[in-house]
Enzyme design. Structure first.
Site, PDB file in Angstrom:
ATOM      1  N   TYR A 106      43.099  12.227  60.963  1.00 54.80           N
ATOM      2  CA  TYR A 106      44.051  12.074  62.055  1.00 54.80           C
ATOM      3  C   TYR A 106      44.527  10.623  62.109  1.00 54.80           C
ATOM      4  O   TYR A 106      43.735   9.685  62.027  1.00 54.80           O
ATOM      5  CB  TYR A 106      43.342  12.480  63.342  1.00 54.80           C
ATOM      6  CG  TYR A 106      44.077  12.249  64.627  1.00 54.80           C
ATOM      7  CD1 TYR A 106      45.422  12.581  64.779  1.00 54.80           C
ATOM      8  CD2 TYR A 106      43.404  11.732  65.734  1.00 54.80           C
ATOM      9  CE1 TYR A 106      46.072  12.386  65.976  1.00 54.80           C
ATOM     10  CE2 TYR A 106      44.043  11.547  66.944  1.00 54.80           C
ATOM     11  CZ  TYR A 106      45.379  11.869  67.067  1.00 54.80           C
ATOM     12  OH  TYR A 106      46.022  11.675  68.262  1.00 54.80           O
ATOM     13  N   LYS A 203      43.544  19.737  73.173  1.00 54.52           N
ATOM     14  CA  LYS A 203      44.231  20.716  72.327  1.00 54.52           C
ATOM     15  C   LYS A 203      43.824  22.152  72.679  1.00 54.52           C
ATOM     16  O   LYS A 203      44.100  22.606  73.767  1.00 54.52           O
ATOM     17  CB  LYS A 203      43.957  20.384  70.854  1.00 54.52           C
ATOM     18  CG  LYS A 203      44.127  18.902  70.492  1.00 54.52           C
ATOM     19  CD  LYS A 203      45.496  18.343  70.772  1.00 54.52           C
ATOM     20  CE  LYS A 203      45.774  17.001  70.113  1.00 54.52           C
ATOM     21  NZ  LYS A 203      44.875  15.902  70.515  1.00 54.52           N
TER      22      LYS A 203
END
Length: 389
Positions: A106, A203
């Site tokens: 990420y 998320k």
């Protein structure tokens, strides 16, 4: 037998466990949903042992209880965001320590290591952990920690977690696995040998794009103590309200994820046949480079699809902008579908030469598939892609 004791003997499955969260710290009210505890401070000597919200709050405890049940582990600690959770782990390292990282992480993880912790002497090395030869480097480099994602963001590489964790365990090296893309419903890193399972609860866990949060799960009491210390001493705690929202969101996680995976699998097949698509990456498609590993360690393919378009930067942006049901935005995992251009969005801070070597280029697009009607999503994708022809 009392009602509570009877419940303890039912051995509930995961869809039940995420709904029935246990103690609400509101005895005598009969509340079904836990209340929000916005207090910053608590009277000394209270039954729950709370003193100051930076070091603990009832809403933290409620969410941590659900998360540890979902992950089927002993301990969970919650944080203000996924990056806060990453910071908590990194803060336990010492000057000169080496973290051996999967090369495709990420973008904010990369930025945090390269532009923040590097200044304090924390070192990083980057490897392609899908290459079997990378296992030799664990012994050669003898890192203080190994940091993985699987599937990776945004290339969806699948790492054989059992194999890597087994090698690390033989050297007594802790392993962090960022499990944000999968959640414990699809993949359980701790069962595969990881020391810490990290999730951005912003998320899929929350699923409604209205709260920030992060969590770290573990079976190791020493690591759990370190996470609680970081939460308190570095001010990485979440807000009680965000914890309440995430606790609400997690109750529908199995339902949402089932729909999202079904949609994503169908859309991946649909996109693979479109003439404007160079290639499609989806873990459970037979053409995925690590398809066999994905089948072995995942219970589903997830709801992220990465594609390479037969298009330049301007054309790629045009496709993204011309979509109606896929909003061009960062983040993922919500009930609404999103589209992202990693090279200029999530991984904008990554060095250009690194992005080039990894294949994060101007034609790469990442889809986070939501819960909309499948035919509507297909129609939307088709009209946007057809404009390239």
């Amino acid at each position: 037998m009392s009602k509570e004791k009877s419940k303890n003997h039912l051995n509930p499955r995961v869809s039940t466990r995420v709904i029935h969260h246990g103690d609400t710290f509101a005895k005598g009210t009969g509340t079904v949903m836990p209340p929000i505890y916005p207090s910053s401070t608590f009277a000394h000597g209270n039954e729950g042992g709370f003193d100051y919200t930076r070091s603990g709050n009832p809403n933290f405890r409620i969410l941590e209880s659900v998360l540890s049940s979902l992950e089927d582990c002993k301990y969970a600690s919650v944080f203000g965001s996924g990056v806060s959770a990453i910071t908590a782990i990194a803060s336990t390292m010492k000057t000169g320590d080496l973290i051996l990282c999967e090369e495709n992480l990420y973008g904010c993880t990369v930025r945090l290591f390269d532009k923040v912790f590097q200044k304090f002497g924390l070192r990083t090395a980057w490897l392609d952990f899908t290459d079997p030869l990378s296992l030799n480097e664990i012994s050669n480099l003898n890192p203080a920690m190994i940091w993985l994602e699987s599937p990776t963001n945004p290339l969806l590489k699948i790492i054989d977690l059992h194999e890597v964790c087994g090698k690390a365990k033989s050297k007594n090296i802790p392993i962090v696995v960022d499990n944000t893309f999968s959640t414990a419903l699809i993949q359980r890193p701790l069962d595969l040998g990881a020391t810490l399972s990290l999730t951005s609860t912003t998320k899929y866990i929350n699923g409604h794009s209205d709260a920030l949060g992060g969590a770290i799960c573990t079976n190791n009491s020493e690591w759990h103590d370190r996470m609680l210390f970081a939460q308190k001493s570095l001010g990485l705690q979440p807000s009680p309200f965000d914890c309440w929202l995430i606790t609400r969101g997690i109750k529908t996680l199995p339902l949402r994820l089932e729909k999202q995976i079904k949609n994503a699998s169908a859309i991946a097949d649909f996109l693979s046949e479109h003439p404007s698509i160079e290639w499609v990456r989806y873990p459970l498609r037979a053409d995925h480079p690590q398809h066999k590993i994905a089948i072995k360690q995942m219970n589903g393919g997830g709801a992220i699809i990465t594609v390479s378009l037969k298009a330049n930067l301007s054309q790629t942006y045009s496709v993204c902008k011309n979509l109606n049901y896929f909003t061009l935005a960062e983040s993922l995992g919500g009930i609404e579908s999103l589209v992202c251009h990693p090279a200029t969005m999530t991984h904008a801070s990554v060095k250009e030469e690194t992005k080039t070597s990894l294949g994060i280029n101007e034609s790469l697009v990442r889809f986070s598939v939501g819960c909309e009607d499948l035919d509507d999503l297909k129609t939307d994708l088709n009209q946007a892609l057809n404009q390239l022809n």
